[in-house]
Design a protein around this motif. Sequence first.
Motif, mmCIF file in Angstrom:
data_model
loop_
_atom_site.group_PDB
_atom_site.id
_atom_site.type_symbol
_atom_site.label_atom_id
_atom_site.label_comp_id
_atom_site.label_asym_id
_atom_site.label_seq_id
_atom_site.Cartn_x
_atom_site.Cartn_y
_atom_site.Cartn_z
ATOM 1 N N VAL A 287 2.308 7.347 0.486
ATOM 2 C CA VAL A 287 1.792 8.726 0.502
ATOM 3 C C VAL A 287 1.341 9.228 -0.877
ATOM 4 O O VAL A 287 1.175 10.437 -1.055
ATOM 5 N N LYS A 288 1.124 8.310 -1.812
ATOM 6 C CA LYS A 288 0.701 8.783 -3.136
ATOM 7 C C LYS A 288 -0.608 9.571 -3.027
ATOM 8 O O LYS A 288 -1.512 9.167 -2.293
ATOM 9 N N THR A 289 -0.652 10.688 -3.724
ATOM 10 C CA THR A 289 -1.792 11.633 -3.776
ATOM 11 C C THR A 289 -2.055 12.376 -2.455
ATOM 12 O O THR A 289 -2.982 13.176 -2.382
ATOM 13 N N GLY B 146 2.164 -6.426 2.082
ATOM 14 C CA GLY B 146 0.971 -6.172 2.872
ATOM 15 C C GLY B 146 0.563 -4.712 2.762
ATOM 16 O O GLY B 146 1.409 -3.822 2.803
ATOM 17 N N MET B 147 -0.745 -4.478 2.588
ATOM 18 C CA MET B 147 -1.288 -3.137 2.451
ATOM 19 C C MET B 147 -2.487 -3.001 3.414
ATOM 20 O O MET B 147 -2.717 -3.868 4.250
ATOM 21 N N SER B 148 -3.235 -1.907 3.264
ATOM 22 C CA SER B 148 -4.333 -1.648 4.209
ATOM 23 C C SER B 148 -5.278 -2.837 4.351
ATOM 24 O O SER B 148 -5.720 -3.155 5.456
ATOM 25 N N ARG C 117 3.141 -1.771 3.874
ATOM 26 C CA ARG C 117 3.003 -0.474 3.202
ATOM 27 C C ARG C 117 1.535 -0.065 3.228
ATOM 28 O O ARG C 117 0.706 -0.691 2.577
ATOM 29 N N VAL C 118 1.233 0.961 3.994
ATOM 30 C CA VAL C 118 -0.169 1.301 4.234
ATOM 31 C C VAL C 118 -0.473 2.728 3.779
ATOM 32 O O VAL C 118 0.248 3.663 4.124
ATOM 33 N N GLY C 119 -1.519 2.862 2.979
ATOM 34 C CA GLY C 119 -1.949 4.177 2.527
ATOM 35 C C GLY C 119 -3.335 4.519 3.028
ATOM 36 O O GLY C 119 -3.516 5.282 3.979
ATOM 37 N N SER C 120 -4.347 3.933 2.410
ATOM 38 C CA SER C 120 -5.725 4.355 2.655
ATOM 39 C C SER C 120 -6.170 4.186 4.108
ATOM 40 O O SER C 120 -6.992 4.976 4.593
ATOM 41 N N ALA C 121 -5.663 3.208 4.828
ATOM 42 C CA ALA C 121 -6.090 3.026 6.218
ATOM 43 C C ALA C 121 -5.638 4.188 7.097
ATOM 44 O O ALA C 121 -6.212 4.423 8.162
HETATM 45 C C1 LIG Z 1 -0.738 2.527 -2.693
HETATM 46 C C2 LIG Z 1 0.228 1.452 -2.393
HETATM 47 C C3 LIG Z 1 0.211 0.798 -1.160
HETATM 48 C C4 LIG Z 1 -0.810 1.079 -0.081
HETATM 49 O O1 LIG Z 1 -2.074 0.686 -0.500
HETATM 50 P P1 LIG Z 1 -3.356 0.900 0.475
HETATM 51 O O2 LIG Z 1 -4.312 -0.118 0.011
HETATM 52 O O3 LIG Z 1 -3.806 2.297 0.252
HETATM 53 O O4 LIG Z 1 -2.892 0.683 1.849
HETATM 54 C C5 LIG Z 1 1.183 -0.163 -0.925
HETATM 55 N N1 LIG Z 1 2.107 -0.477 -1.854
HETATM 56 C C6 LIG Z 1 2.144 0.134 -3.049
HETATM 57 C C7 LIG Z 1 3.196 -0.263 -4.017
HETATM 58 C C8 LIG Z 1 1.207 1.103 -3.360
HETATM 59 O O5 LIG Z 1 1.241 1.685 -4.555
#
Ligand SMILES: *Cc1c(COP(=O)(O)O)cnc(C)c1O
Length: 231
Positions: free
Chosen positions: A36-38, A203-205, A220-224
Amino acid sequence: MSDDVATRLVAVRTRVADAARAAGRDPDGVALLLAVKTVDVPRVREAIAAGGTLLGHNRAQELAATEPGIDDLAHESHFIGRLQSNKAGVVARAVRCVQTVHDLALAQRLQRVAGEAGLAVMVQVNTSGEDSKSGVAPAAAADLAAAVADLPGLTLRGFMTIGAHSPDLGAVRASYEALAQVRDDVVGSGYPGTAHARELSMGMSGDLETAVAAGATMVRVGSAVFGSRPG
Ligand SMILES: *Cc1c(COP(=O)(O)O)cnc(C)c1O
């Protein structure tokens, strides 16, 4: 609206579940943590209301600013950013788990500030070897995990990594497989306090499918879910 938080959350859950099935895994074995950063409080609330109750914070300041705005909604927060030791107290009081323990000094500091309440932690491993990334080297990860497991009050839940920053999926996959190998070695060692350290946060977006294929138990998903971040 096709781009609201709830709709995107459903789409990400579908990606995770599809990836799990493709790997012959139970979709329930992969938790979704929202980075949830930003992201402002109203949108974090929207995500929680839509069932995204596991949150990851990167910055102590943002964590402290966000939590009062969401503390009426059931959720669980983890810390997933670089943690400065002078912020350890604030963070330890506000989260269930710190995923970014990269050395023993930080673990000891967290142990002191968590006190009787205790704290769950993960060991962050630099599986890509990239200088920009935090984390203990894979070869040193088992020793750090054992030392963390020895600290009363800290519960070692598993391991976290940020995958290789590369268009080469093979390199990304190798970094995730390296984390799974570290976990298997540690859990298989029989060392006291490590038997339940099974979590693999990776794993991220952009690469969650690769991470799930390699065994991720938490992506861990943010931008998606929240859209691209400013800056
Ligand atoms: C921002 C962040 C994510 C998510 O990244 P997205 O590409 O936006 O999904 C996952 N892990 C960490 C440590 C982050 O800082």
